[in-house]
Design an enzyme around this catalytic site. Sequence first.
Site, mmCIF file in Angstrom:
data_model
loop_
_atom_site.group_PDB
_atom_site.id
_atom_site.type_symbol
_atom_site.label_atom_id
_atom_site.label_comp_id
_atom_site.label_asym_id
_atom_site.label_seq_id
_atom_site.Cartn_x
_atom_site.Cartn_y
_atom_site.Cartn_z
ATOM 1 C CB CYS A 79 -0.930 -0.018 1.207
ATOM 2 S SG CYS A 79 -1.967 1.447 1.297
ATOM 3 C CB CYS A 88 -0.729 2.551 3.977
ATOM 4 S SG CYS A 88 -2.207 1.850 3.258
ATOM 5 C CG ASP A 89 3.063 1.395 4.551
ATOM 6 O OD1 ASP A 89 2.707 1.873 5.639
ATOM 7 O OD2 ASP A 89 2.747 0.253 4.178
#
Length: 309
Positions: free
Chosen positions: A132, A135-136
Amino acid sequence: MEDVIIIGTGCAGYTAAIYTARANLSPLMLSGTQPGGQLTTTTEVENFPGHPEGIMGPDLMMKMQAQAEKFGARISWANVEAVSRCADGSFLVSSGGESHATKTVIVATGAAPRHLGLPDEKSLIGHGLTSCATCDGAFYRNVPVCVIGGGDSACEEAGFLTRFASTVYLIHRRDTLRASKIMVDRTLANPKIVPVWNSTVSAYLTDEQGEIRAVTLTNLQDGTTSELAVNCVFVAIGHVPNSGFLDDLVDKDENGYILQQPGRTATKTPGLFAAGDVADHFYRQAITAAGQGCAAALEAERYLSEHAS
Ligand code: NAP
């Protein structure tokens, strides 16, 4: 006894909820482990009709949730462990230690990111291995990272990561991307994205803290290996359907996708319907999942009126 339980809160689940709620069936939704589904891990969605300026994936899912709840859908943030069929044709859905009885079930559990299957893979998630970028990605500023895959997801992740990383290596096992033309053109024109063709990652290499510091690349044409320094690996090689909890209530293909009756969302079990990516390995789009959610809702409504007691 519920009329309808919808398992999953992605595009298919929320659309099924909007339709069944508007039909006064007061659906109960069980969210699953990724509330909002795959679009919550993406950035801008440019191809969902009605949003000419694009819409962020998480925003689209929040709007779908609000629309479903507005008409009376109830959401329980729980994961479903099992579904069983009772002698009278109804179902018991087990979730978080509770059992819910229902006349119909719509399975809209989607699919989860696929991984390469290398040793120690699971333990590296969160230590430089992820699926992701949204997300990261921001954790990896001004350092090299890589994306594995050659589809739309890989291209989208790679493009997003160029906001943060110094270089984004796009590692693909062939020398042609399978992504749509617009994504291919955008990706190959981006000076921060460096394609690594005909190659696969055969090992993750870590530092003393257990964080990824490099990968071993294997060239699939000549078998040679080399080391590529990267601080994070984004795996974007497709998905695995979340259908394991259904046992033999449904037939599945060799990859675990639920088999529907031709042109329908009905499965082999009367009263149990499947919609979206858990049953669709072909289109896998937000809009096709939403369309299937609508179809499943209409089929469940029809089933309930035909089996009214
Ligand atoms: P995908 O299209 O199935 O692509 C998966 C990629 O991973 C392929 O390039 C495949 O290589 C590679 N791959 C698979 N297994 C591998 C392995 N074991 N080792 C190395 N590489 C491997 O999956 P996706 O990109 O997640 O896309 C899924 C669907 O969502 C598609 O229909 C796509 O169009 C759609 N999508 C659309 C958008 C958008 O429109 N904005 C964004 C994301 C996704 P090969 O090419 O050699 O098979």
